[in-house]
Scaffold this motif. Structure first.
Motif, short mmCIF file in Angstrom:
data_model
loop_
_atom_site.label_atom_id
_atom_site.label_comp_id
_atom_site.label_asym_id
_atom_site.label_seq_id
_atom_site.Cartn_x
_atom_site.Cartn_y
_atom_site.Cartn_z
N GLN A 1 57.32 -2.68 66.91
CA GLN A 1 56.36 -1.65 66.50
C GLN A 1 55.09 -1.70 67.36
O GLN A 1 54.53 -0.65 67.71
CB GLN A 1 55.98 -1.84 65.03
CG GLN A 1 57.13 -1.54 64.07
CD GLN A 1 56.68 -1.56 62.63
OE1 GLN A 1 55.91 -0.72 62.20
NE2 GLN A 1 57.16 -2.54 61.86
N ARG A 2 54.65 -2.89 67.72
CA ARG A 2 53.47 -3.01 68.59
C ARG A 2 53.76 -2.46 69.98
O ARG A 2 52.90 -1.82 70.60
CB ARG A 2 53.02 -4.47 68.67
CG ARG A 2 52.37 -4.98 67.39
CD ARG A 2 51.67 -6.31 67.62
NE ARG A 2 52.64 -7.38 67.85
CZ ARG A 2 53.16 -8.14 66.90
NH1 ARG A 2 52.82 -7.93 65.62
NH2 ARG A 2 54.02 -9.10 67.18
N PRO B 1 58.00 -6.12 63.63
CA PRO B 1 56.59 -5.91 63.97
C PRO B 1 56.32 -5.94 65.47
O PRO B 1 55.48 -5.19 65.97
CB PRO B 1 55.88 -7.07 63.26
CG PRO B 1 56.80 -7.45 62.14
CD PRO B 1 58.18 -7.22 62.67
N LEU C 1 50.94 -0.08 63.35
CA LEU C 1 50.18 -1.32 63.22
C LEU C 1 49.96 -1.71 61.76
O LEU C 1 49.29 -2.71 61.48
CB LEU C 1 48.83 -1.19 63.92
CG LEU C 1 48.87 -0.90 65.43
CD1 LEU C 1 47.46 -0.80 65.99
CD2 LEU C 1 49.66 -1.97 66.16
N PHE D 1 53.59 1.21 69.71
CA PHE D 1 52.20 1.66 69.65
C PHE D 1 51.62 1.79 71.05
O PHE D 1 50.98 2.80 71.40
CB PHE D 1 51.37 0.68 68.83
CG PHE D 1 49.90 1.00 68.80
CD1 PHE D 1 49.40 1.92 67.89
CD2 PHE D 1 49.02 0.40 69.69
CE1 PHE D 1 48.04 2.23 67.87
CE2 PHE D 1 47.67 0.70 69.67
CZ PHE D 1 47.18 1.62 68.75
#
Length: 327
Positions: A40-41, A37, A102, A44
């Motif tokens: 992934q942020r 995660p 997200l 983003f």
């Protein structure tokens, strides 16, 4: 464009009705680019500005060409359509991909997956054909300059652009029809961050060897042949440049260098993925990110930085807006 969307809706409806009789999968889940995660942020934060830059940069080229009288030549006419295709091409994948970064569970409906496949290949092939058209335009301009305006007429320009859209549409219809009879019984997890044929084939409850051969010919071989045509055309152009003056060679080389750079950036990753057996390596996903998200952003930068006329036209357009605001 509305005609294409309407026709696709009819094809997609028939597709889903056909698949419904042999499939019990209605929703698909993406594994995504990375599992962590935190990573992934970070992605983003990195990819959102890239996509916005793609839309703004290519949109600025479309606006500049349409409003600048100095950019009324066929070369810029094709460039404006290439930028329009870049916006559309990137928008089929990037918005969903970025928002999914997200999301804990990355889902897409079967209909949405088919739509993404259709428009991704539609705009991708339209871009390939536009690049071929632009190479032909440069060939005529450099090798047959005295006959350029007679050969590359406004009517031919519209015909070539329409042919690019039509070619993309026919290619995408074939891609969609390949999936019609495939049953999807589960699992419903796609090991990718967007819908494409090879990842979808892995979910089918039947052998997909023949479908893979069709995709190989329709995507892989098509990309290779188009790339060879482009390379051959630019070799012919470079050979003919020997007969030009030093100033003419410099200007022609500057323009051709931009085109060649765009061709390599687009075709390199695409040929790498479609001319080899599919895999689930993260490296393949990263290569796909390059040509679905990053390359569309680089194209306006490449064309504007190496083209003095475009930069001057953008400055004039910007100064006109500033003067109108002051008034």
């Amino acid at each position: 464009m509305c005609f294409v969307a309407g026709l696709f809706s009819e094809i997609c409806l028939l597709q889903v009705e056909s698949m419904a009789s042999t499939s019990n999968v209605t929703t698909l889940i993406f594994t995504g680019l990375f599992q962590d995660p935190a990573v992934q942020r970070v992605c983003f934060v990195a990819f959102l500005p890239v996509y916005l830059a793609t839309v703004v940069g290519n949109g600025l080229i479309v606006l500049t060409v349409s409003m600048s009288k100095s950019l009324d030549s066929p070369m810029y006419f094709f460039l404006s359509y290439l930028s329009l295709v870049e916006i559309s091409y990137s928008s089929t994948v990037a918005p969903k991909f970025i928002t999914d970064l997200l999301a804990k569970i990355k889902t897409i409906s079967l209909e949405g997956c088919l739509a993404q496949i259709f428009f991704f290949h539609f705009f991708g092939v339209a871009e390939i054909l536009l690049l071929v058209v632009m190479a032909y335009d440069r060939y005529v301009a450099i090798c047959k300059p005295l006959h350029y305006m007679n050969i590359i007429s406004r009517q031919l320009c519209h015909f070539l652009v329409a042919g690019s859209w039509l070619g993309g549409f026919c290619h995408s219809v074939i891609q969609i029809l390949v999936i019609i009879q495939l049953p999807f019984c589960g699992p419903n997890v796609i090991d990718h961050y967007f819908c494409d044929l090879q990842p979808l084939f892995k979910l089918a409850c039947t052998d997909t060897f023949m479908e893979g051969v069709i995709v190989f010919a329709n995507s892989g071989l098509f990309s290779v042949f188009s790339f060879l045509i482009l390379v051959s055309s630019y070799i012919v152009i470079l050979v003919n440049l020997r007969n030009h003056s030093a100033e003419g060679r410099h200007k022609a080389l500057s323009t051709c260098a931009s085109h060649i750079t765009v061709v390599i950036l687009f075709f390199g990753p695409a040929i790498f993925l479609y001319m080899r057996p599919s895999s689930t390596f993260t490296e393949d996903k990263l290569v796909a990110v390059f040509y679905t998200v990053i390359t569309p952003m680089l194209n306006p930068i490449i064309y504007t930085l190496r083209n003095a006329e475009v930069k001057i036209a953008i400055r004039r357009l910007w100064s006109k807006k500033e003067n109108s605001r002051k008034e």
